[in-house]
Design an enzyme around this catalytic site. Structure first.
Site, PDB file in Angstrom:
ATOM      1  N   GLN A 134      78.512  22.802-115.836  1.00  0.00           N
ATOM      2  CA  GLN A 134      78.416  21.424-115.356  1.00  0.00           C
ATOM      3  C   GLN A 134      79.546  20.543-115.867  1.00  0.00           C
ATOM      4  OE1 GLN A 134      74.577  20.988-117.594  1.00  0.00           O
ATOM      5  NE2 GLN A 134      75.318  18.900-117.984  1.00  0.00           N
ATOM      6  N   CYS A 140      72.805  18.537-115.057  1.00  0.00           N
ATOM      7  CA  CYS A 140      71.990  19.736-115.271  1.00  0.00           C
ATOM      8  C   CYS A 140      70.896  19.860-114.218  1.00  0.00           C
ATOM      9  CB  CYS A 140      71.390  19.730-116.667  1.00  0.00           C
ATOM     10  SG  CYS A 140      70.320  18.313-117.014  1.00  0.00           S
ATOM     11  N   HIS A 279      66.890  17.907-120.696  1.00  0.00           N
ATOM     12  CA  HIS A 279      67.788  18.882-120.084  1.00  0.00           C
ATOM     13  C   HIS A 279      67.001  19.795-119.154  1.00  0.00           C
ATOM     14  CE1 HIS A 279      71.403  21.202-119.631  1.00  0.00           C
ATOM     15  NE2 HIS A 279      70.909  22.278-120.208  1.00  0.00           N
ATOM     16  N   ASN A 300      71.328  28.626-118.437  1.00  0.00           N
ATOM     17  CA  ASN A 300      71.834  27.283-118.679  1.00  0.00           C
ATOM     18  C   ASN A 300      73.053  27.013-117.797  1.00  0.00           C
ATOM     19  OD1 ASN A 300      71.985  24.754-119.821  1.00  0.00           O
ATOM     20  ND2 ASN A 300      72.493  25.447-121.882  1.00  0.00           N
TER      21      ASN A 300
END
Length: 333
Positions: A134, A140, A279, A300
């Site tokens: 990102q 996110c 997140h 992630n």
């Protein structure tokens, strides 16, 4: 006696110098590995001091890890020259749980007699695109949205298509979606946008830039559609496991404030909040580690230099640690 005192002092000095030399070498390597350039000498000095403080914290934690007192290892990564508050401001954003619940189409509760497998990894089944990054943008939520939709679309169609986060960053900001571009957003509102919009473009047709731009969505480049969306009920890790095993990758929100230096192992943080989530990531599986216990396999969006090649294994069956089951969501495709 004086000779002994002098010898001890010299040994202590040599040890201190040795660690200082190590920090010097690691600082230089860090700048090269992560292509770090600073505008002024003062900024470079500040970043070096922060790096050294973080490195000492990492080393102290890893001594506990080597002694078997911690279940996960820390390491240097692209964030090691940032203060924790800077990291939070740059990479994280508050996820509004109340707002999320107001968008729910359906809720999922696993049947009482359901028996999910003991482990699953959707990467091995071809349902997960490579880890993305990102960058310096609080997007996110967009990556969590594409991650679960990519996986769920694969489960239904057998086709794995990388979807456009930039489409969401640019186009889902106005009411009723109210995402904030690089300043945060929600998976649920993003899925609603895709459903109302009639689809989301492919990554290749609408590549990621890491800044908010004018919307450039093109209906000829649709990579996936959404018929509805589901939120897992009761903050239940058992239900999240069933949803992951039987439906596919699931978007989750977590308290990630302690993850800045995560390198590997099963992340177990007793200070995590179940409700202060900042997140969004994607659960792509779960399993058990002999030393770390039950874990969630989580994708992630901080690139492959962070964590276990871009993934983190988070503690599972520890009372919804870090809020991983608080806003677990997946689309109906």
């Amino acid at each position: 006696m004086k000779t002994i005192i002098l010898f001890v002092a010299l040994v202590g000095y040599a040890q201190a110098l040795s660690y200082s030399d190590v920090l010097e070498e690691e600082w230089n390597r860090f700048q090269l590995d992560y292509t770090k350039f600073y505008q002024t000498e003062d900024e470079a000095l500040l970043r070096r001091l922060i790096f050294e403080d973080n490195k000492r914290m990492i080393d102290n934690h890893n001594r506990r890890f080597m002694a078997g007192l911690e279940s996960y290892e820390m390491g240097v990564n692209q964030f090691t020259d940032l203060l924790p508050k800077e990291f939070q401001s740059l990479m994280l954003s508050s996820l509004n749980i109340t707002e999320a619940e107001g968008l729910i189409d359906f809720r999922y509760s696993a049947p009482r007699d359901v028996d999910p497998p003991s482990s699953i990894d959707w990467r091995t089944k071809g349902a997960v695109t490579p880890v993305k990054n990102q960058g310096d943008c609080g997007s996110c939520w967009a990556f969590a949205t594409t991650g679960t939709l990519e996986g769920q679309t694969f489960v239904k169609t057998g086709r794995l298509v990388s979807l456009s986060e930039q489409n969401l960053v640019d186009c889902s900001n106005d009411p009723p979606y109210n995402n904030g571009g690089c300043d945060g957003g929600l998976t649920l509102s993003s899925l609603k946008y895709i459903m109302d919009n009639g689809g989301i473009d492919t990554e290749s047709s609408y590549p990621y830039k890491g800044i908010k731009q004018a919307c450039q969505y093109n209906g000829r480049n649709i990579g996936a559609t959404v018929q509805g969306f589901v939120m897992v009920n009761d903050k239940s890790e058992k239900y999240v496991a069933a949803a992951t095993a039987f439906y596919g990758p699931v978007s989750v929100g977590v308290d990630s404030r302690g993850m800045q230096s995560y390198k590997g192992g099963v992340y177990n943080n007793l200070k995590c909040s179940e409700t202060k989530l900042d997140h969004a990531m994607v659960v792509v599986g779960y399993g058990n580690d002999k030393s770390g216990g039950d874990y969630w396999l989580v994708k992630n969006s901080w690139g492959t230099t962070w964590g276990e090649n871009g993934y983190i294994r988070m503690s599972r069956n520890r009372n919804n640690q870090c809020g991983i089951a608080t806003i677990a969501v997946f689309p109906i495709v």
